[in-house]
Design an enzyme around this catalytic site. Structure first.
Site, PDB file in Angstrom:
ATOM      1  N   HIS A  17       0.843  -1.206   0.000  1.00 40.61           N
ATOM      2  CA  HIS A  17       0.000   0.000   0.000  1.00 40.61           C
ATOM      3  C   HIS A  17       0.880   1.260   0.000  1.00 40.61           C
ATOM      4  O   HIS A  17       0.606   2.227  -0.712  1.00 40.61           O
ATOM      5  CB  HIS A  17      -0.905   0.035   1.234  1.00 40.61           C
ATOM      6  CG  HIS A  17      -1.947  -1.058   1.296  1.00 40.61           C
ATOM      7  ND1 HIS A  17      -2.080  -1.896   2.380  1.00 40.61           N
ATOM      8  CD2 HIS A  17      -2.902  -1.447   0.420  1.00 40.61           C
ATOM      9  CE1 HIS A  17      -3.077  -2.745   2.165  1.00 40.61           C
ATOM     10  NE2 HIS A  17      -3.596  -2.496   0.985  1.00 40.61           N
ATOM     11  N   LYS A  41     -15.268  -7.730   7.039  1.00 41.79           N
ATOM     12  CA  LYS A  41     -16.359  -8.082   7.959  1.00 41.79           C
ATOM     13  C   LYS A  41     -15.885  -8.199   9.403  1.00 41.79           C
ATOM     14  O   LYS A  41     -16.514  -7.715  10.312  1.00 41.79           O
ATOM     15  CB  LYS A  41     -17.034  -9.369   7.495  1.00 41.79           C
ATOM     16  CG  LYS A  41     -17.810  -9.131   6.216  1.00 41.79           C
ATOM     17  CD  LYS A  41     -18.691 -10.299   5.834  1.00 41.79           C
ATOM     18  CE  LYS A  41     -19.411 -10.031   4.535  1.00 41.79           C
ATOM     19  NZ  LYS A  41     -18.529 -10.196   3.357  1.00 41.79           N
ATOM     20  N   ARG A  90      -1.890  -6.347  -8.573  1.00 48.12           N
ATOM     21  CA  ARG A  90      -0.730  -7.145  -8.213  1.00 48.12           C
ATOM     22  C   ARG A  90      -0.509  -8.254  -9.230  1.00 48.12           C
ATOM     23  O   ARG A  90       0.505  -8.325  -9.890  1.00 48.12           O
ATOM     24  CB  ARG A  90      -0.916  -7.738  -6.808  1.00 48.12           C
ATOM     25  CG  ARG A  90      -0.805  -6.704  -5.720  1.00 48.12           C
ATOM     26  CD  ARG A  90      -1.368  -7.190  -4.431  1.00 48.12           C
ATOM     27  NE  ARG A  90      -2.819  -7.332  -4.507  1.00 48.12           N
ATOM     28  CZ  ARG A  90      -3.597  -7.626  -3.487  1.00 48.12           C
ATOM     29  NH1 ARG A  90      -3.083  -7.848  -2.303  1.00 48.12           N
ATOM     30  NH2 ARG A  90      -4.899  -7.699  -3.648  1.00 48.12           N
ATOM     31  N   SER A 128      -2.896  -8.091   2.779  1.00 53.01           N
ATOM     32  CA  SER A 128      -3.133  -7.937   4.223  1.00 53.01           C
ATOM     33  C   SER A 128      -3.561  -9.265   4.836  1.00 53.01           C
ATOM     34  O   SER A 128      -3.152  -9.610   5.948  1.00 53.01           O
ATOM     35  CB  SER A 128      -4.219  -6.884   4.470  1.00 53.01           C
ATOM     36  OG  SER A 128      -3.829  -5.644   3.950  1.00 53.01           O
TER      37      SER A 128
HETATM   38  P1  ADP Z   1      -9.873  -4.126  -0.602  1.00 52.23           P
HETATM   39  O1  ADP Z   1     -10.685  -4.892   0.397  1.00 52.23           O
HETATM   40  O2  ADP Z   1     -10.548  -2.890  -1.090  1.00 52.23           O
HETATM   41  O3  ADP Z   1      -9.303  -4.957  -1.709  1.00 52.23           O
HETATM   42  P2  ADP Z   1      -7.147  -3.894   0.367  1.00 52.23           P
HETATM   43  O4  ADP Z   1      -6.623  -3.121   1.525  1.00 52.23           O
HETATM   44  O5  ADP Z   1      -6.886  -5.355   0.330  1.00 52.23           O
HETATM   45  O6  ADP Z   1      -8.673  -3.554   0.288  1.00 52.23           O
HETATM   46  O7  ADP Z   1      -6.579  -3.274  -0.988  1.00 52.23           O
HETATM   47  C1  ADP Z   1      -6.816  -1.933  -1.304  1.00 52.23           C
HETATM   48  C2  ADP Z   1      -6.182  -1.657  -2.643  1.00 52.23           C
HETATM   49  O8  ADP Z   1      -4.775  -1.792  -2.527  1.00 52.23           O
HETATM   50  C3  ADP Z   1      -6.597  -2.638  -3.752  1.00 52.23           C
HETATM   51  O9  ADP Z   1      -6.638  -1.937  -4.976  1.00 52.23           O
HETATM   52  C4  ADP Z   1      -5.494  -3.631  -3.785  1.00 52.23           C
HETATM   53  O10 ADP Z   1      -5.328  -4.181  -5.086  1.00 52.23           O
HETATM   54  C5  ADP Z   1      -4.314  -2.739  -3.442  1.00 52.23           C
HETATM   55  N1  ADP Z   1      -3.256  -3.520  -2.822  1.00 52.23           N
HETATM   56  C6  ADP Z   1      -3.333  -4.392  -1.807  1.00 52.23           C
HETATM   57  N2  ADP Z   1      -2.136  -4.947  -1.554  1.00 52.23           N
HETATM   58  C7  ADP Z   1      -1.273  -4.403  -2.443  1.00 52.23           C
HETATM   59  C8  ADP Z   1       0.116  -4.577  -2.735  1.00 52.23           C
HETATM   60  N3  ADP Z   1       0.856  -5.467  -2.091  1.00 52.23           N
HETATM   61  N4  ADP Z   1       0.635  -3.849  -3.728  1.00 52.23           N
HETATM   62  C9  ADP Z   1      -0.123  -2.975  -4.419  1.00 52.23           C
HETATM   63  N5  ADP Z   1      -1.429  -2.777  -4.228  1.00 52.23           N
HETATM   64  C10 ADP Z   1      -1.999  -3.477  -3.254  1.00 52.23           C
END
Ligand code: ADP
Length: 163
Positions: A17, A41, A90, A128
């Site tokens: 992120h 959730k 990703r 995550s």
């Molecule tokens: P969501 O539940 O909306 O997918 P996340 O926190 O998992 O929430 O992801 C938010 C955004 O960040 C999404 O667009 C996801 O693709 C991106 N994202 C998550 N992990 C990574 C990463 N390792 N590298 C780049 N983007 C990421």
């Protein structure tokens, strides 16, 4: 001037992120990271805790804002006058879901574009949920997470184990 909205669960924020936000700051005039209040959730961290963690790990930049929202992303875009939604791509497996969501959002509001940015390859398999599983089982995560986030996850898991 394009203000971009980066919505997500961020439960917890990872180095992936952070990488994406740094790239977005090079592309957009203003970047707003928005924690979705209704996405995960059973989150490990509350919305406020996730916002606080983001504030600790993201770069200090007056063009970067951190907030939270509930409801539809497109509705939130209108309230903040955001011209684009930022999402991370990703792997190919992200594509199908993200494509579906981008076109659905466009269907609801034709003015909002979704922009995809790829993280550095070393974070391209970091999520995550995977991180939480690794920490839960005592594995190493320091290559994928800011140290403060790792400490908070461990502390939260210990708290929960003691409940
Ligand atoms: P969501 O539940 O909306 O997918 P996340 O926190 O998992 O929430 O992801 C938010 C955004 O960040 C999404 O667009 C996801 O693709 C991106 N994202 C998550 N992990 C990574 C990463 N390792 N590298 C780049 N983007 C990421």
């Amino acid at each position: 001037m394009v203000r971009v909205l980066y919505p997500g669960s961020f439960d917890p924020p990872t180095s992936g992120h952070v990488d994406l936000v740094e790239r977005a700051l090079n592309l957009f005039e203003e970047v707003t990271v928005a924690v979705a209040a209704n996405a995960a959730k059973q989150p490990l961290f509350s919305v406020e805790e996730r916002c606080d963690l983001l504030a600790e790990v993201l770069p200090r930049d007056p063009r970067l804002k951190i907030t939270s929202f509930s409801g539809l992303v497109v509705d939130y875009c209108r309230t903040g006058d955001f011209g684009a939604i930022l999402r991370g791509l990703r792997t190919v497996s992200d594509f199908e879901y993200e494509y579906q969501m981008a076109l659905t959002n466009r269907h609801m509001d034709d003015r909002v574009e979704t922009v995809f940015v790829m993280p550095s390859a070393r974070y391209s398999y970091v999520s995550s949920s995977l991180i939480k599983d690794i920490v839960r089982h005592g594995g190493p995560v320091s290559d994928f997470l800011p140290e403060i986030v790792e400490q908070r996850i461990r502390a939260r898991m210990e708290e929960r184990a003691g409940d």
